[in-house]
Motif scaffolding. Structure first.
Motif, PDB file in Angstrom:
ATOM      1  N   SER A 108      -2.333   8.174   1.546  1.00  0.00           N
ATOM      2  CA  SER A 108      -1.975   6.747   1.568  1.00  0.00           C
ATOM      3  C   SER A 108      -3.027   6.040   2.416  1.00  0.00           C
ATOM      4  CB  SER A 108      -0.595   6.555   2.212  1.00  0.00           C
ATOM      5  OG  SER A 108      -0.689   6.750   3.617  1.00  0.00           O
ATOM      6  N   ASP A 164       4.949  -7.637   3.256  1.00  0.00           N
ATOM      7  CA  ASP A 164       3.854  -6.901   3.922  1.00  0.00           C
ATOM      8  C   ASP A 164       3.007  -7.905   4.711  1.00  0.00           C
ATOM      9  OD1 ASP A 164       2.579  -3.826   3.056  1.00  0.00           O
ATOM     10  OD2 ASP A 164       1.389  -5.131   4.357  1.00  0.00           O
ATOM     11  N   LEU A 210       5.421  -7.613  10.922  1.00  0.00           N
ATOM     12  CA  LEU A 210       6.589  -7.028  11.584  1.00  0.00           C
ATOM     13  C   LEU A 210       6.389  -6.880  13.087  1.00  0.00           C
ATOM     14  CD1 LEU A 210       7.708  -4.271   9.034  1.00  0.00           C
ATOM     15  CD2 LEU A 210       8.500  -6.625   9.237  1.00  0.00           C
ATOM     16  N   VAL A 232       9.790   0.568   4.907  1.00  0.00           N
ATOM     17  CA  VAL A 232       8.714   1.546   4.684  1.00  0.00           C
ATOM     18  C   VAL A 232       7.512   1.277   5.587  1.00  0.00           C
ATOM     19  CG1 VAL A 232       7.234   2.624   2.938  1.00  0.00           C
ATOM     20  CG2 VAL A 232       9.472   1.721   2.269  1.00  0.00           C
ATOM     21  N   THR A 244       0.726  12.601   3.879  1.00  0.00           N
ATOM     22  CA  THR A 244       0.721  12.022   2.532  1.00  0.00           C
ATOM     23  C   THR A 244      -0.542  11.199   2.310  1.00  0.00           C
ATOM     24  OG1 THR A 244       3.139  11.882   2.612  1.00  0.00           O
ATOM     25  CG2 THR A 244       2.041  10.476   0.996  1.00  0.00           C
ATOM     26  N   SER A 298       0.839  -1.207   0.000  1.00  0.00           N
ATOM     27  CA  SER A 298       0.000   0.000   0.000  1.00  0.00           C
ATOM     28  C   SER A 298       0.871   1.254   0.000  1.00  0.00           C
ATOM     29  CB  SER A 298      -0.888  -0.039   1.257  1.00  0.00           C
ATOM     30  OG  SER A 298      -1.625   1.159   1.416  1.00  0.00           O
TER      31      SER A 298
END
Ligand code: NAD
Length: 292
Positions: free
Chosen positions: A207, A40, A57, A80, A205, A19
């Motif tokens: 997203s 991801d 994670l 990221v 941002t 994403s």
């Protein structure tokens, strides 16, 4: 034509590839000829990646299982993935945003990143002023934590001091920690194999995360009223382009850079031309305010 970026045939790992910024970056890196391992917790769906890997994670075991599927030599790593903390606990937020990145670096990247390779992490403009002495003092015990379990224990002890700490403060702490830790890693990684390490600090941002940030700020109107000189929010691809640059041969003399991609908002603050409300410590805030 010269391959100025130098990604052709390189092995690259991107977290958060399903994403927003991570997805946009993965698309760029694939276009530039890299072999991308896209990681991801949600299935990353970018055509032509070398491998999509599902991993959480927030879990050491899941990270270990993911790295069992990643080659023993990696040229560039892009950390990221992240969570806002708005609907997450303090510990989960700190784990996904900071502990996981430190663990991945210490356990896997130190051995696997090639000579002259690169690490780039997405932190945040919310993690600015990490270098303020009182803020740095709060960060130091965490960056010294040398294992997953020690870091989790430190996070638990920090939270226990206050009863509970909101995930949104965990977000700020995690991004400050990444910024500080990146600075600390410059010399050891250079000594090791001339490996570069840098940060991209996005402003607000568009997203997957934006609705949660809007909720934290008090709604979309509050976001729109604070757009800075750009007069608009950033697009995810505008962060991805800077990430691709920092990880590339074009940035071969860049390490330890904290690059605010914010159309000048931080510059205005440090020049005293816009209010700077970032230099507070978590302990200062938490000891003044009752927590939820
Ligand atoms: N969007 C903003 O305004 C903004 C501002 C500053 C910093 N950032 C940072 O930018 C980075 C990218 O976020 P984005 O804005 O593209 O948001 P996004 O939500 O679109 O992307 C984040 C990605 O991280 C993945 N992810 C989250 N938790 C994970 C976990 N436990 N394990 C594996 N993957 C996980 C998500 O599935 C998602 O694909 C984050 O680190 C975020 O903190 C975002």
């Amino acid at each position: 034509m010269n391959d100025y970026f130098g990604y052709t045939g390189k092995t690259v790992v991107v977290t958060g590839a399903a994403s927003g910024m991570g997805k946009a970056l993965t698309e760029i890196l694939v276009d530039l000829g890299a072999h991308v391992y896209a990681l991801d917790r949600v299935e990353p769906r970018v055509p032509s990646v070398t491998k999509s890997i599902l991993a959480n994670l927030g879990s050491k075991d899941s990270i270990d299982a993911a790295f069992a599927q990643i080659p023993l030599q990696v040229d560039a790593f892009f950390g990221v993935a992240g969570i806002s903390g708005v609907h997450n606990s303090f510990l989960e937020t700190l784990t996904v945003n900071f502990i996981a990145n430190k663990y991945i670096t210490d356990t896997y990247l130190v051995d696997r990143i090639a000579h002259g390779g690169s690490l780039v992490f997405v932190t945040s403009n919310g993690g600015l002023r990490w270098e303020t002495p009182s803020v740095r003092e709060e960060l130091e015990p965490f960056t010294r934590g040398d294992s997953w379990n020690v870091l989790v224990q430190l996070a638990r002890e920090f939270e226990a001091e206050f009863g509970s700490v909101p995930g949104s403060l965990g977000y700020i702490l995690s991004k400050r920690l990444l910024n500080f830790w990146i600075a600390e890693q410059v010399a050891p990684l250079s000594d090791l194999r001339k490996i570069r390490i840098n940060a991209v600090l996005p402003a607000m941002t568009i997203s997957g995360m934006l609705p949660e940030f809007a909720e934290m700020k008090g709604g979309q109107d509050a976001v729109e009223s604070d757009l800075g000189p750009a007069g608009r929010l950033a697009e995810s691809v505008e962060m991805a382009k800077v990430l691709a640059f920092l990880g590339s041969d074009l940035a071969s003399y860049m390490s330890g850079t904290h690059l605010s991609v914010d159309f000048g908002m931080n510059a205005l603050q440090i020049a005293g031309l816009a209010p700077d409300r970032l230099g507070w410590t978590l302990r200062g805030v938490l000891s003044r305010q009752p927590t939820a």
